[in-house]
Design a protein around this motif. Structure first.
Motif, PDB file in Angstrom:
ATOM      1  N   ALA A   1       0.839  -1.206   0.000  1.00 50.11           N
ATOM      2  CA  ALA A   1       0.000   0.000   0.000  1.00 50.11           C
ATOM      3  C   ALA A   1       0.873   1.255   0.000  1.00 50.11           C
ATOM      4  O   ALA A   1       0.587   2.224  -0.716  1.00 50.11           O
ATOM      5  N   ASP A   2       1.971   1.236   0.788  1.00 52.39           N
ATOM      6  CA  ASP A   2       2.886   2.385   0.814  1.00 52.39           C
ATOM      7  C   ASP A   2       3.442   2.685  -0.565  1.00 52.39           C
ATOM      8  O   ASP A   2       3.656   3.852  -0.934  1.00 52.39           O
ATOM      9  N   LEU A   3       3.702   1.631  -1.337  1.00 49.33           N
ATOM     10  CA  LEU A   3       4.360   1.782  -2.638  1.00 49.33           C
ATOM     11  C   LEU A   3       3.381   1.914  -3.803  1.00 49.33           C
ATOM     12  O   LEU A   3       3.779   1.801  -4.970  1.00 49.33           O
TER      13      LEU A   3
ATOM     14  N   VAL B   1      11.060  -5.976   8.558  1.00 51.70           N
ATOM     15  CA  VAL B   1      10.911  -6.872   9.718  1.00 51.70           C
ATOM     16  C   VAL B   1      12.254  -7.121  10.388  1.00 51.70           C
ATOM     17  O   VAL B   1      12.386  -7.024  11.617  1.00 51.70           O
ATOM     18  N   LEU B   2      13.274  -7.450   9.583  1.00 55.06           N
ATOM     19  CA  LEU B   2      14.577  -7.775  10.168  1.00 55.06           C
ATOM     20  C   LEU B   2      15.250  -6.557  10.800  1.00 55.06           C
ATOM     21  O   LEU B   2      15.931  -6.681  11.822  1.00 55.06           O
ATOM     22  N   ALA B   3      15.053  -5.384  10.196  1.00 55.44           N
ATOM     23  CA  ALA B   3      15.687  -4.171  10.728  1.00 55.44           C
ATOM     24  C   ALA B   3      14.970  -3.656  11.967  1.00 55.44           C
ATOM     25  O   ALA B   3      15.568  -2.989  12.811  1.00 55.44           O
ATOM     26  N   GLY B   4      13.673  -3.949  12.075  1.00 57.63           N
ATOM     27  CA  GLY B   4      12.914  -3.479  13.226  1.00 57.63           C
ATOM     28  C   GLY B   4      12.400  -2.063  13.065  1.00 57.63           C
ATOM     29  O   GLY B   4      11.540  -1.625  13.815  1.00 57.63           O
ATOM     30  N   ASP B   5      12.912  -1.333  12.099  1.00 57.58           N
ATOM     31  CA  ASP B   5      12.493   0.045  11.838  1.00 57.58           C
ATOM     32  C   ASP B   5      12.222   0.156  10.346  1.00 57.58           C
ATOM     33  O   ASP B   5      13.132  -0.014   9.527  1.00 57.58           O
ATOM     34  N   ARG B   6      10.990   0.411   9.977  1.00 56.05           N
ATOM     35  CA  ARG B   6      10.575   0.373   8.578  1.00 56.05           C
ATOM     36  C   ARG B   6      11.331   1.391   7.724  1.00 56.05           C
ATOM     37  O   ARG B   6      11.480   2.552   8.097  1.00 56.05           O
TER      38      ARG B   6
ATOM     39  N   TYR C   1      12.517   1.995  -7.826  1.00 55.94           N
ATOM     40  CA  TYR C   1      11.068   1.919  -8.045  1.00 55.94           C
ATOM     41  C   TYR C   1      10.381   3.212  -7.609  1.00 55.94           C
ATOM     42  O   TYR C   1       9.568   3.789  -8.346  1.00 55.94           O
ATOM     43  N   VAL C   2      10.727   3.677  -6.406  1.00 51.75           N
ATOM     44  CA  VAL C   2      10.119   4.897  -5.883  1.00 51.75           C
ATOM     45  C   VAL C   2      10.487   6.092  -6.763  1.00 51.75           C
ATOM     46  O   VAL C   2       9.691   7.016  -6.952  1.00 51.75           O
ATOM     47  N   LYS C   3      11.661   6.043  -7.345  1.00 48.93           N
ATOM     48  CA  LYS C   3      12.123   7.137  -8.198  1.00 48.93           C
ATOM     49  C   LYS C   3      11.429   7.138  -9.556  1.00 48.93           C
ATOM     50  O   LYS C   3      11.484   8.122 -10.287  1.00 48.93           O
ATOM     51  N   GLY C   4      10.774   6.031  -9.909  1.00 45.53           N
ATOM     52  CA  GLY C   4      10.068   5.958 -11.187  1.00 45.53           C
ATOM     53  C   GLY C   4      10.822   5.234 -12.271  1.00 45.53           C
ATOM     54  O   GLY C   4      10.395   5.241 -13.436  1.00 45.53           O
ATOM     55  N   LEU C   5      11.931   4.588 -11.917  1.00 47.26           N
ATOM     56  CA  LEU C   5      12.753   3.924 -12.930  1.00 47.26           C
ATOM     57  C   LEU C   5      12.130   2.625 -13.428  1.00 47.26           C
ATOM     58  O   LEU C   5      12.592   2.058 -14.425  1.00 47.26           O
TER      59      LEU C   5
ATOM     60  N   ALA D   1       5.238  10.269   2.776  1.00 45.60           N
ATOM     61  CA  ALA D   1       6.212  10.170   3.862  1.00 45.60           C
ATOM     62  C   ALA D   1       7.260   9.105   3.559  1.00 45.60           C
ATOM     63  O   ALA D   1       8.457   9.301   3.796  1.00 45.60           O
ATOM     64  N   VAL D   2       6.803   7.975   3.017  1.00 50.05           N
ATOM     65  CA  VAL D   2       7.729   6.893   2.656  1.00 50.05           C
ATOM     66  C   VAL D   2       8.620   7.346   1.511  1.00 50.05           C
ATOM     67  O   VAL D   2       9.834   7.086   1.506  1.00 50.05           O
ATOM     68  N   LYS D   3       8.050   8.026   0.543  1.00 49.64           N
ATOM     69  CA  LYS D   3       8.814   8.507  -0.601  1.00 49.64           C
ATOM     70  C   LYS D   3       9.923   9.456  -0.163  1.00 49.64           C
ATOM     71  O   LYS D   3      11.069   9.357  -0.623  1.00 49.64           O
ATOM     72  N   LYS D   4       9.611  10.351   0.752  1.00 49.68           N
ATOM     73  CA  LYS D   4      10.608  11.311   1.244  1.00 49.68           C
ATOM     74  C   LYS D   4      11.700  10.601   2.029  1.00 49.68           C
ATOM     75  O   LYS D   4      12.887  10.934   1.912  1.00 49.68           O
TER      76      LYS D   4
END
Length: 741
Positions: A434-436, A457-462, A473-477, A488-491
């Motif tokens: 959903a974030d992506l 999950v492994l890092a504990g911090d998203r 992907y987020v950059k549009g490539l 917020a995720v994009k930033k």
């Protein structure tokens, strides 16, 4: 009432339809009327089929004439009643004897067999080998399938990386045997077979060589249903004489509607596709939705429609039936032993279902039994140890993970020693999706979203640990996301970088000239090798080097080591061949001069590496030993000592041993994987010893789960030393870089 009765008596002489109703309602009156009928009624009887039988029985002289004009079935009825007594029973006979149904016209149903590609990719993490395929190919070719899906998807990468096979050679061998049935491959549009976009020159040459080596049908898809990423692939397939099958990557989200799918399909038809497939990667296409979607497409487009689904949710067989009834002319199936779970529906079952419908697939059932027996014998050698017990996964309707991705996720988590955290990953995955922007979960976006969920999950911090592919992907490539990405995720991922617009591959420089120059010519045997190198540089180079070795000197292939580990309670040994000589006799003679140089240069130690072994020379005297590179690290000293012929003297190669003396801060591996100092072969290193780097600067890469994770400096610091060599395996938590803050 009397007047209405009079009308009923006179009307039957003119209207046959009404007569039939009257005859059924009052058989007794009919008999009486027949006895009192005047001679002229016989002529009327010729126009009234039902009463003709009765008239014929009452008038023997004209019975033959009436029988000639009656249909064949009525003639048989007349012959059965030659007597006057039988004639009285005529009304009963007329209601019992019905004409047999005309011969049913059956519609051809085409079936594509996925056993040799998607089935084992879904169930066995793509571990089927060419030697498993060739013995049964002739039988498969003569079964009567519409096409055989044998190539593409993950098979190319796995052949190089795990099986040490040339994927091009596999294709050639299959084509050599399969002369009757078209061969089909799965092409990821502008991604070709990889996990990023490639330039147009590479895409065109890949398609040309695929056609030359045996591919007839190209199923072309884009993970985002962004048709801009299909333009060049469709054009290349048509240019080189292939069948271009367009694809709708099916998923469920607020933005994926029937109307949107029809829009995408119509654009692909305009691009020149020859057919269209609805690709239901996760098995979440319901029967009712299949009927609605296929019906809508059938009205709007003129090309044939095919259905591809997985049995993960248990709905695929019913989905196929409704889809075919709505207008789909082809379906994807696998042989029964390779079906079910996260694979396709079994072909034997679908044949039986459609046998009772107007649709017919003329397959050789005896051949299917032979094929099933063959793969029943192969399965125990290739099936994964973590094969699920539940044949249906109801959770698929929540997390929407496609079949092939499920087995890969389990395998990848097992490599990270985190298989127990699979439930957490499955909970995180829908949130990350959903974030992506709700991308369909099909390669490469399934890999990107899935691995990002694992990282979270492994890092504990998203989103504190983000692979380069997620950033791209987020950059549009990769193309346009179906819905806007969470701001917020994009930033957090891009920082101040801007995303791009337009066709992602439009501005990419040609790749083939540079790749041809930079690859070692001694490793290349054919043009196809250059294509393999462009798509998967590191795995391809490893395969080329392995291929160039004398067969008896080749280390065990990774897939065999995997299998040994599964079959044993203890970890599989590293690929060591202790019985073979490390150096030739001539090499040992040259060592005399090398020893003098080591002494003159006042070096403490020098290490010679060959394949997967290391040979160490020390200045104070010569101490030799062979140690496996895979375990010559701080994390496995016991294994290194055990592997060496002379444990007391064996010495790990120096860079890997450095963490033992590092007394300052280090940058440690966040995952199990492979350590790289540069982004690819021929590329500049991220940093060198002595460099000063700032917080967030990349210093190395850990490749894990097929994605590249840039490891960044945690603070402003100076690089003291790199503790691993480029290409070395690394364990989670293992020091990789020594730094000075």
């Amino acid at each position: 009432m009397p007047k209405k009765t009079a009308k009923k008596k006179t009307t039957p002489r003119k209207k046959t339809a009404v007569k039939k109703v009257a005859a059924k309602k009052s058989p007794v009156k009919k008999k009486v009327a027949a006895k009192k009928a005047p001679a002229k009624k016989k002529a009327a009887a010729r126009k009234a089929p039902l009463k003709k039988k009765v008239a014929a029985k009452k008038a023997p002289a004209k019975k033959k004439l009436a029988a000639k004009k009656a249909p064949a079935k009525k003639s048989r009825a007349a012959k059965k009643a030659p007597t006057k007594r039988a004639a009285k029973r005529a009304p009963v006979t007329a209601t019992v004897v019905t004409p047999p149904a005309p011969k049913r016209q059956r519609t051809t149903l085409r079936i594509t067999d996925t056993t040799l590609r998607d089935a084992h990719q879904s169930l066995w993490a793509t571990r089927m080998r060419t030697s498993d395929i060739l013995p049964i190919l002739d039988t498969i070719d003569n079964t009567g399938y519409y096409s055989l899906e044998v190539w593409g998807g993950a098979t190319f990468d796995v052949c190089l990386r795990f099986l040490r096979e040339n994927p091009w050679e596999r294709l050639r061998q299959i084509k050599k045997i399969c002369k009757k049935t078209p061969l089909q491959m799965l092409l990821r549009g502008q991604n070709i077979l990889g996990y990023r976009h490639y330039p147009d020159d590479l895409l065109d040459r890949f398609v040309a060589l695929a056609c030359t080596n045996g591919v007839d049908i190209f199923r072309i898809f884009d993970a985002l249903n962004d048709n801009r990423n299909l333009e060049q692939a469709i054009a290349a397939v048509k240019k080189h004489g292939g069948h271009a099958q367009g694809t709708l990557s099916y998923t469920i989200s607020p933005v994926h509607t029937v109307k949107e799918y029809v829009r995408v399909a119509k654009e692909q038809v305009q691009m020149g596709i020859d057919s269209l497939v609805i690709k239901d990667m996760a098995g979440i296409l319901t029967p009712m939705m299949a009927e609605r979607l296929v019906s809508a497409l059938f009205k709007e487009i003129s090309v044939p429609i095919q259905l591809h689904s997985h049995m993960t949710s248990g709905m695929a067989t019913a989905t196929y039936v409704e889809g075919v009834r709505a207008g789909a002319g082809a379906i994807d199936c696998a042989i029964s032993v390779m079906s079910g779970f996260s694979s396709q529906p079994p072909v034997e079952t679908m044949l039986s279902i459609f046998d009772e419908t107007p649709y017919h697939a003329n397959l050789d059932r005896d051949a299917l039994r032979v094929i099933c027996k063959h793969f029943t014998e192969v399965a125990p050698k290739r099936m994964l140890s973590h094969h699920p017990l539940n044949i249906i996964d109801p959770e698929i309707l929540i997390h929407h993970i496609p079949g092939g991705m499920i087995s890969n996720l389990r395998s990848q988590l097992e490599q990270q020693d985190a298989l127990d955290r699979l439930p957490e990953v499955l909970e995180e995955l829908p949130r990350a999706r959903a974030d992506l922007g709700y991308p369909p979960l099909v390669t490469p976006t399934s890999q990107i979203v899935g691995v990002q969920a694992v990282m979270n999950v492994l890092a504990g911090d998203r989103y504190t640990m983000v692979p380069q592919e997620t950033k791209n992907y987020v950059k549009g490539l990769y193309g346009r996301s179906p819905a806007p990405i969470n701001p917020a995720v994009k930033k957090k991922i891009l920082g101040k970088e801007k995303s791009m617009t337009g066709r992602p591959a439009a501005g990419m420089e040609p790749m083939l000239p540079q790749a041809t120059r930079e690859v070692d010519a001694s490793l290349i045997q054919a043009e196809e090798d250059i294509i393999s190198y462009c798509l998967f540089p590191e795995p391809a180079l490893e395969f080329f080097k392995w291929r160039n070795m004398v067969p008896e000197d080749r280390p065990s292939i990774p897939a065999d080591l995997e299998r040994r580990k599964q079959d044993s309670d203890t970890p599989a040994p590293a690929p060591i061949q202790p019985a073979k000589p490390f150096l030739s006799q001539a090499d040992y003679k040259e060592l005399n001069g090398l020893i003098d140089k080591v002494h003159n240069l006042q070096l403490n130690e020098i290490t010679i590496r060959r394949n997967d072994l290391a040979f160490s020379l020390k200045a104070e005297g010569m101490t030799s030993g062979t140690v496996p590179v895979a375990v010559a690290t701080e994390t496995a000293p016991a294994a290194a000592a055990e592997a060496a012929p002379e444990p007391a003297e064996a010495t790990p190669e120096p860079e890997a041993a450095a963490p033992a003396v590092a007394d300052g801060p280090t940058i440690n591996a966040p995952l199990n994987g492979t350590f790289y100092r540069s982004p690819g072969p021929g590329k500049d290193k991220f940093a060198n010893a002595g460099d000063k780097v700032k917080t967030g600067d990349p210093v190395c890469i850990v490749e894990a789960m097929k994605l590249f994770n840039q490891i960044k400096a945690p603070t402003d610091c100076t690089i003291r030393a790199f503790l691993l060599n480029h290409g070395d395996p690394v364990k989670k938590g293992q020091p990789m870089v020594s730094i000075e803050e």
